[in-house]
Write an enzyme that holds these catalytic residues in place. Structure first.
Site, mmCIF file in Angstrom:
data_model
loop_
_atom_site.group_PDB
_atom_site.id
_atom_site.type_symbol
_atom_site.label_atom_id
_atom_site.label_comp_id
_atom_site.label_asym_id
_atom_site.label_seq_id
_atom_site.Cartn_x
_atom_site.Cartn_y
_atom_site.Cartn_z
ATOM 1 N N LYS A 121 0.853 -1.188 0.000
ATOM 2 C CA LYS A 121 0.000 0.000 0.000
ATOM 3 C C LYS A 121 0.880 1.225 0.000
ATOM 4 C CE LYS A 121 -4.493 0.832 0.314
ATOM 5 N NZ LYS A 121 -5.560 -0.116 -0.060
HETATM 6 N N1 GLU Z 1 -7.229 0.024 -3.380
HETATM 7 C C1 GLU Z 1 -7.967 -1.155 -3.668
HETATM 8 C C2 GLU Z 1 -8.038 -2.053 -2.453
HETATM 9 O O1 GLU Z 1 -7.898 -1.624 -1.325
HETATM 10 C C3 GLU Z 1 -7.485 -1.844 -4.938
HETATM 11 C C4 GLU Z 1 -6.039 -2.256 -4.921
HETATM 12 C C5 GLU Z 1 -5.541 -2.768 -6.274
HETATM 13 O O2 GLU Z 1 -6.317 -2.814 -7.221
HETATM 14 O O3 GLU Z 1 -4.357 -3.117 -6.338
HETATM 15 O O4 GLU Z 1 -8.280 -3.219 -2.556
#
Ligand code: GLU
Length: 454
Positions: A121
């Site tokens: 993240k």
């Molecule tokens: N931000 C989204 C999540 O928390 C998608 C992450 C992604 O597609 O890599 O799952």
């Protein structure tokens, strides 16, 4: 910092949970599942620590002429199952601990829905509302330069998250590609269609939320048609879930933004509200009748006129305690806590946000038999379609929307079924524990096969 002494979190053990620390919350969720999971103690210890976190400082010359130094992070939590994967959020409350918790949740999410990825993240501390489009572009390019040595199509693949979107991904992809000397679409997912995005990605998380809500109703042998739903947050995830559940026959009785919640026990006019919000309107303006992009009522009093069916305004906190069939928190983490959980009246919760329920609140929900579809399952639609985008980029081939949606449904449906199977077969206390045992076992097994090196 609120510290709550919890009893019986892990069969009589007493733990202190800092309810406003998402990382502590994630560790406590892992601990709760550990006693039912077949995971080696040494590997489990490893899984509690992120592989690495990079902190970057980002000087940006704003349109105002001021040079402001922002702080950002990228946490790579675990890569035993494949390249790191996870979004990037822009928010004033971003912290390193929060980013690390979110990276951990990505690890369990990709394992649960069985994508060949690890978890990561990113986050930048900023208030996007105070930044111009130019400022956001400069900040994004600077952040991408800051983390570009650790990302890549085979190593770590960012995506959108809170307050970032396909434009943000286009700037990231361009900045990375300029340094590489050629276009590298596969370095991020959630891109615009024109530069390698996939149809269906924008609404994917909301679609996944809607699919698992339907599956939950099937499992509980209840009828979704006419069921009442309250959705906290009407952003990309909340609004798409609202539209799809509305189409499926559910009654969306409340939804909210920072100004509060619109509430109508007979059901909101979701498409009118969506048109208003898409045109840049806020929920309090909608409730006050000051609506954008919505035709003025003709005065015959029919539903759909909007004006005559004006919903009332309630607070975000009141939305959480409405007596509804399903509550869908689709905003930030830590909203269902020991302080408010006893006032909740929803009979089921589908977690569209990441980490909306603290472990202290979870205990109470389990005791009260409120079914909670955990975040790592409920909001996995986004990363599933990110994976489908990444696969299409690798193949240099694009799929039609129907193929993407069918594959999303198949994958999230399979993860739902496996979670229920695990819950029933092992007689587990709740669905989160079931989901975590699967995710931990899969990740731990990858670690055991790969071993330690160097
Ligand atoms: N931000 C989204 C999540 O928390 C998608 C992450 C992604 O597609 O890599 O799952």
């Amino acid at each position: 910092m609120a510290i709550i002494a919890e009893t019986d979190i892990t069969q009589g053990q007493v733990r202190s949970i800092m309810t406003d620390d998402p990382f502590e919350n994630m560790l406590a969720q892992m601990d709760r599942a550990k006693e039912y999971a077949d995971v080696d103690d040494g590997v489990f210890e490893r899984l509690k620590h992120p592989e690495r976190t990079l902190k970057v400082t980002l000087p940006v010359e704003l349109d105002s002429g001021e040079v402001k130094v922002f702080e950002g992070y990228r946490c790579q939590f675990d890569s035993a199952r494949g390249p790191f994967k996870g979004g990037v959020r822009y928010h004033p409350s971003v912290t390193q601990r929060e980013v690390e918790a979110l990276a951990g949740w990505m690890t369990w999410k990709t394992a649960l829905v069985d994508l060949p990825y690890g978890g990561a993240k990113g986050g930048v501390i900023c208030e996007p509302k105070d930044l111009t489009q130019n400022d956001l572009e400069s900040l994004t390019r600077r952040y991408t330069e800051g983390i570009r040595r650790m990302i890549g199509p085979e190593t770590d693949v960012p995506a959108p998250d809170m307050n970032t979107n396909s434009q943000t991904m286009a700037w990231m992809m361009d900045t990375y590609s300029m340094y590489e000397g050629h276009s590298v679409p596969q370095v991020v997912t959630g891109k615009p269609l024109e530069i390698g995005g996939t149809p269906g990605r924008v609404e994917a998380t909301g679609r996944g939320v809607s699919i698992v809500t339907e599956r939950l109703f099937e499992y509980l042998d209840r009828d979704l048609s006419g069921a009442s739903v309250a959705i906290q947050g009407f952003g990309n995830v909340g609004s798409n879930a609202a539209k799809l559940l509305d189409e499926a026959g559910a009654r969306i009785v409340a939804t909210s933004d920072v100004t509060g919640a619109a509430y109508d026990p007979e059901g909101l006019d979701v498409s009118a509200l969506d048109a208003h919000v898409t045109a840049g309107g806020l929920i309090d303006e909608y409730v006050a009748g000051d609506r954008r992009d919505v035709p003025i009522a003709d005065g015959d009093g029919d539903r759909g006129d909007g004006w005559w069916d004006a919903p009332e305004m309630i607070s975000n906190e009141e939305l959480l305690t409405l007596d509804v069939d399903v509550l869908i928190p689709a905003a930030v983490e830590g909203v269902i806590t020991a302080d408010n959980v006893r006032e909740l009246r929803a009979s089921a919760i589908v977690e569209a946000a990441n980490g909306p329920t603290t472990v202290a609140a979870d205990e109470v929900l389990t005791e009260r038999d409120v079914q909670v579809v955990p975040d790592i399952l409920a909001n996995a639609g986004g990363v599933i379609v990110s994976y489908l985008e990444w696969v299409q980029n690798a193949q240099e081939f694009s799929w039609p929307l129907e193929t993407v949606n069918a594959e999303l449904e198949r994958r999230i449906g399979r993860a739902f079924d496996q979670t229920i199977e695990q819950y029933d077969a092992k007689d587990l206390p709740d669905l989160r524990t079931a989901a975590y045992t699967l995710a931990l076992e899969r990740t731990a097994s990858a670690h055991e096969y790969r071993g330690l090196f160097p």
